[in-house]
Write an enzyme that holds these catalytic residues in place. Structure first.
Site, PDB file in Angstrom:
ATOM      1  N   MET A  86      28.249  -6.424   5.087  1.00 42.13           N
ATOM      2  CA  MET A  86      28.509  -7.254   3.905  1.00 42.13           C
ATOM      3  C   MET A  86      29.988  -7.163   3.521  1.00 42.13           C
ATOM      4  SD  MET A  86      25.095  -6.295   1.670  1.00 42.13           S
ATOM      5  CE  MET A  86      25.628  -4.590   1.425  1.00 42.13           C
ATOM      6  N   ASP A  87      30.814  -7.900   4.220  1.00 35.87           N
ATOM      7  CA  ASP A  87      32.262  -7.777   4.049  1.00 35.87           C
ATOM      8  C   ASP A  87      32.824  -8.929   3.225  1.00 35.87           C
ATOM      9  OD1 ASP A  87      34.735  -6.563   4.405  1.00 35.87           O
ATOM     10  OD2 ASP A  87      35.169  -7.677   6.235  1.00 35.87           O
ATOM     11  N   GLY A  88      33.852  -8.617   2.443  1.00 34.30           N
ATOM     12  CA  GLY A  88      34.568  -9.665   1.726  1.00 34.30           C
ATOM     13  C   GLY A  88      34.397  -9.661   0.222  1.00 34.30           C
ATOM     14  N   THR A 258      30.201 -10.846   7.899  1.00 34.33           N
ATOM     15  CA  THR A 258      30.835 -11.897   7.107  1.00 34.33           C
ATOM     16  C   THR A 258      32.341 -11.685   6.996  1.00 34.33           C
ATOM     17  OG1 THR A 258      30.397 -10.687   5.047  1.00 34.33           O
ATOM     18  CG2 THR A 258      28.722 -12.260   5.756  1.00 34.33           C
ATOM     19  N   SER A 259      33.017 -12.657   6.417  1.00 36.86           N
ATOM     20  CA  SER A 259      34.451 -12.641   6.075  1.00 36.86           C
ATOM     21  C   SER A 259      35.367 -12.981   7.238  1.00 36.86           C
ATOM     22  CB  SER A 259      34.880 -11.296   5.468  1.00 36.86           C
ATOM     23  OG  SER A 259      35.151 -10.333   6.465  1.00 36.86           O
TER      24      SER A 259
END
Length: 308
Positions: A86-88, A258-259
């Site tokens: 779960m990046d960003g 993500t990101s």
């Protein structure tokens, strides 16, 4: 990457005895929270309680076969285990001129959405990279906020976990967490361990390298104690000692990052050996149903040969 779930699934209404589950005080492991008849109950009353419990487990434990899937998705090819980096969250907040905390809070909504979708569409396990071993080097206030977010989320959502038949497991080096967080995690794991509809695995203070090292240390102790000899060590033995031994499906079928970053960032290094990878451009707080559908469609278009 902290979280606080407020799952709003539409399972059958629970029996009256389960309506106050959210109010339980998590002080020590409790294994009789649901449907336990009083000691003085008659045989008929006890049979009724067992019947109600089995009926609820039967309904909530099965995949949502009657929930239609989006166009282009095949139910027989839905992954059993999805993992997510779960990046960003921080970038999302900074791009909007908001405090970093706001990014994590926005990310909570995305996690809630994905959990609900997994339950509805029959995905059995979701593992989320909530807090890596490297995140301990972030500013103290940010780390403290994430730890408090973790504790608050587990406390607030206990009722939802029980109502929606969700099992919670936490993997990682918990020795570095606040004592209150560790006690709470152990209680939540104990209370939800028999839930069968869906399993949410939260990786906290985790890294793939840590997981392999702790597995090797456990195996080394078994050799030292004479339980096994070095020639007994094989892939199966190592897999048994990894922290993902908490689930029936330890190997993710699909990893989503993500990101726009194109790396796994020291996450589940052993378990991802044959996992399909999907890299989304959207930041985690912007990752919703449409993006998840895109990832699942990409997964279902691939031919998984496992080296064959």
């Amino acid at each position: 990457m902290g979280f606080s779930l407020q799952v709003s699934l539409p399972p059958p209404s629970p029996p009256p005895t389960a309506t106050n589950t959210a109010a339980f005080t998590l002080i020590r492991p409790v294994t009789n929270l649901r449907f336990k008849p009083p000691l003085c109950a008659s045989t008929t009353q006890q049979q009724l309680v067992v019947s109600e419990e089995n009926e609820l487990k039967s309904i909530n434990g099965a995949p949502e076969e009657n929930v239609p899937l989006p166009l282009g998705l095949r139910r027989e090819s839905i992954p059993r285990h999805v993992a997510v980096v779960m990046d960003g969250n921080r970038r999302w907040a900074r791009m909007r001129g908001l405090p970093v905390d706001s990014g994590y809070e926005a990310g909570v909504k995305s996690l809630r959405t994905i959990v609900e979708i997994c339950c509805k569409w029959g995905i059995r396990v979701l593992t989320v990279f909530a807090f890596s071993s490297d995140n301990w080097f972030r500013p103290k206030m940010e780390v403290e906020f994430l730890m408090s977010l973790l504790e608050e989320g587990l406390k607030e959502e206990m009722g939802s976990f029980l109502r929606d038949n969700i099992r919670i497991s936490v993997i990682g080096d918990l020795s570095k967490l606040p004592k209150s967080a560790v006690e709470l995690i152990r209680n939540v794991e104990e209370i939800t361990k028999n839930n069968t509809r869906f399993q949410l695995i939260v990786a906290v203070s985790y890294s793939g390298k840590y997981d392999l090292v702790q597995a090797c240390q456990r195996i080394a102790m078994k050799v030292k104690d004479g339980v096994i000899v070095p020639s007994d060590i094989n892939e199966s033995l190592i897999e048994q000692e990894l922290e993902t031994n908490c689930t029936e499906f330890p190997y993710p079928d699909l990893l989503i990052r993500t990101s726009g970053e194109l790396r796994v960032s020291n996450f589940m290094l052993w378990q991802l050996a044959y996992t399909e990878l999907f890299f989304a451009q959207s930041l985690w707080p912007d990752f919703g149903e449409a993006e998840f559908i895109e990832a699942l469609r990409s997964f279902q278009r691939r031919r998984r040969s496992y080296g064959g």
